[in-house]
Design a protein around this motif. Structure first.
Motif, PDB file in Angstrom:
ATOM      1  N   PRO A   5      -2.446  -6.282  -8.418  1.00 53.11           N
ATOM      2  CA  PRO A   5      -1.632  -5.774  -7.305  1.00 53.11           C
ATOM      3  C   PRO A   5      -1.462  -4.262  -7.420  1.00 53.11           C
ATOM      4  O   PRO A   5      -1.450  -3.704  -8.507  1.00 53.11           O
ATOM      5  CB  PRO A   5      -0.305  -6.498  -7.486  1.00 53.11           C
ATOM      6  N   THR A   6      -1.368  -3.618  -6.290  1.00 54.64           N
ATOM      7  CA  THR A   6      -1.176  -2.167  -6.284  1.00 54.64           C
ATOM      8  C   THR A   6       0.274  -1.823  -5.958  1.00 54.64           C
ATOM      9  O   THR A   6       0.925  -2.531  -5.191  1.00 54.64           O
ATOM     10  CB  THR A   6      -2.093  -1.468  -5.256  1.00 54.64           C
ATOM     11  N   THR A   7       0.767  -0.773  -6.546  1.00 56.94           N
ATOM     12  CA  THR A   7       2.119  -0.303  -6.232  1.00 56.94           C
ATOM     13  C   THR A   7       2.068   1.021  -5.483  1.00 56.94           C
ATOM     14  O   THR A   7       3.084   1.677  -5.313  1.00 56.94           O
ATOM     15  CB  THR A   7       2.937  -0.122  -7.526  1.00 56.94           C
ATOM     16  N   ARG A   8       0.875   1.384  -5.059  1.00 56.03           N
ATOM     17  CA  ARG A   8       0.700   2.646  -4.347  1.00 56.03           C
ATOM     18  C   ARG A   8       1.201   2.522  -2.911  1.00 56.03           C
ATOM     19  O   ARG A   8       0.872   1.557  -2.207  1.00 56.03           O
ATOM     20  CB  ARG A   8      -0.767   3.050  -4.340  1.00 56.03           C
ATOM     21  N   THR A   9       1.983   3.493  -2.468  1.00 59.18           N
ATOM     22  CA  THR A   9       2.455   3.502  -1.088  1.00 59.18           C
ATOM     23  C   THR A   9       1.302   3.816  -0.150  1.00 59.18           C
ATOM     24  O   THR A   9       0.570   4.793  -0.362  1.00 59.18           O
ATOM     25  CB  THR A   9       3.558   4.564  -0.903  1.00 59.18           C
ATOM     26  N   PRO A  10       1.091   2.997   0.882  1.00 61.00           N
ATOM     27  CA  PRO A  10      -0.020   3.262   1.813  1.00 61.00           C
ATOM     28  C   PRO A  10       0.147   4.608   2.501  1.00 61.00           C
ATOM     29  O   PRO A  10       1.261   5.021   2.839  1.00 61.00           O
ATOM     30  CB  PRO A  10       0.098   2.119   2.830  1.00 61.00           C
TER      31      PRO A  10
END
Length: 393
Positions: A5-10
């Motif tokens: 899973p990514t925690t990067r803000t789109p």
């Protein structure tokens, strides 16, 4: 295969890519850092009438704490309609032509959103309040900048006429004018009326300083002129009038057809406004003295401040209204004579201990005229403290 899973803000494109931290926030923070007298941001450092607080308290204790009607509490709308009729001679229907808003800033963006969109043009007269242009940009309409006359800040109707096109949807007018303190005359209003008469252009009229007009002049509301009133959203602010800017209560008066469109947006961007404050303000408005006496109250502060500045090398510009005083800095002796307005305001805050706002902040392109703006909506002791420091110049 497991995908982490990514925690990067789109990432997404900004609706306002050119907007950053406002000059008011920057200068207030600098003033706090250097313990400067803050004459930058435009709000009082004194309290409101205790009777107004009591009226709000009474409304709260009487149970006026649930949603009011979407257009505003009926007693307040009636009080607004009566005030406008008494002052300007036009009766607005409280049910269909008066809307209570969450301050004037919300009123202005709602008016812009309801009448302009992609393919339209909206005229602003620069220098102008910093919300106007972002409001227009959020609609997708094009901003058309028309300069007020440098030095006097009077409207140039030749330039306004040249800016009108078949795509012009609205023009934003502000009198008394922030930042310059200029007040439109009856002749100015008649010329605007004549100019717009053959067009379908709407007017968004920012009249929040309506009760701060000096030297025997009268505020020329769009409501005084039938042709302009028929095409205008008239915006005002109880925060400015009653020294309660943090309450964020204002209103819009407009013909029923315009109000119907205004309320379509209003109901979805704020729905309605603080109930007990509406009822408290309505009760307080039974006495017109607080707003009828406001010009004299602020004229005394203006005169105190101008008399002190006159003893310096600041060159005072006229102040016909509002609670702002503009001053030219071109005759001052400072360590670096060619400082821009913005740099001068930073130097003034750090070295002299008084914060002001550069007039260039009110222009989209940053037009530097060597003029800065002070706010004199302060206690007399605050103004004297600022003047004592400015006397060093």
């Amino acid at each position: 295969m497991t995908i982490a899973p990514t925690t990067r803000t789109p990432a997404f494109p900004s609706r306002l890519p050119n907007v950053g931290t406002t000059i008011f926030t920057v200068m207030s923070a600098l003033a706090a850092e250097h313990q400067a007298v803050n004459l930058g941001q435009g709000f009082p450092d004194f309290g409101c009438d205790p009777r107004l607080v009591d009226a709000v308290d009474t409304a709260m204790r009487a149970g006026q704490n649930q949603y009011p009607p979407m257009p505003g509490a009926a007693p307040l709308r009636e009080a607004i309609a009566s005030k406008i009729e008494a002052l300007y001679g036009r009766r607005y229907d409280a049910a269909s032509e008066i809307t209570v808003t969450a301050g004037a800033t919300q009123a202005i963006i709602t008016a812009v959103l309801c009448c302009a969109g992609p393919g339209d043009e909206v005229i602003v007269l620069e220098p102008c309040y910093d919300s106007y242009v972002p409001n227009i940009e959020l609609t997708g309409a094009a901003v058309v900048r028309v300069p007020l006359t440098p030095g006097t800040f009077r409207p140039d109707f030749g330039k306004i006429a040249a800016a009108l096109t078949p795509r012009t949807r609205a023009i934003l007018v502000n009198t008394p004018h922030n930042p310059s303190g200029t007040v439109w005359s009856p002749e100015d209003m008649r010329r605007l009326d004549e100019l717009l008469a053959p067009t379908g252009v709407l007017v968004i009229s920012d009249e929040v300083y309506e009760h701060m007009v000096y030297d025997g002049q009268q505020h020329q509301s769009m409501a005084r002129f039938p042709g302009l009133a028929a095409r205008s959203f008239i915006v005002s602010s109880f925060g400015k009038t009653y020294h309660v800017t943090g309450w964020k209560v204002g209103y819009v008066a407009a013909p029923a057809a315009l109000t119907a469109e205004f309320r379509k947006v209003h109901q979805f961007n704020v729905f309605t406004v603080n109930t007990p404050m509406q009822h408290g303000i309505a009760a307080y408005m039974a006495d017109p003295a607080p707003y009828l006496d406001l010009s004299a109250f602020y004229a005394a502060k203006r005169d105190l401040f101008r008399a002190g500045l006159a003893r310096t090398k600041f060159r005072l510009l006229p102040c016909e209204g509002t609670y702002f005083q503009c001053a030219a800095i071109d005759e001052l002796s400072v360590p670096e004579r060619d400082l821009s307005e913005a740099d001068f305001c930073q130097w003034l805050t750090r070295e002299i201990g008084v914060a002001a706002i550069p007039l260039s902040a009110f222009y989209g392109g940053g037009f530097d005229q060597k003029v800065i703006r002070f706010c004199f909506a302060k206690k007399d002791d605050t103004l004297r403290a600022a003047l004592e420091r400015l006397a060093r110049l």
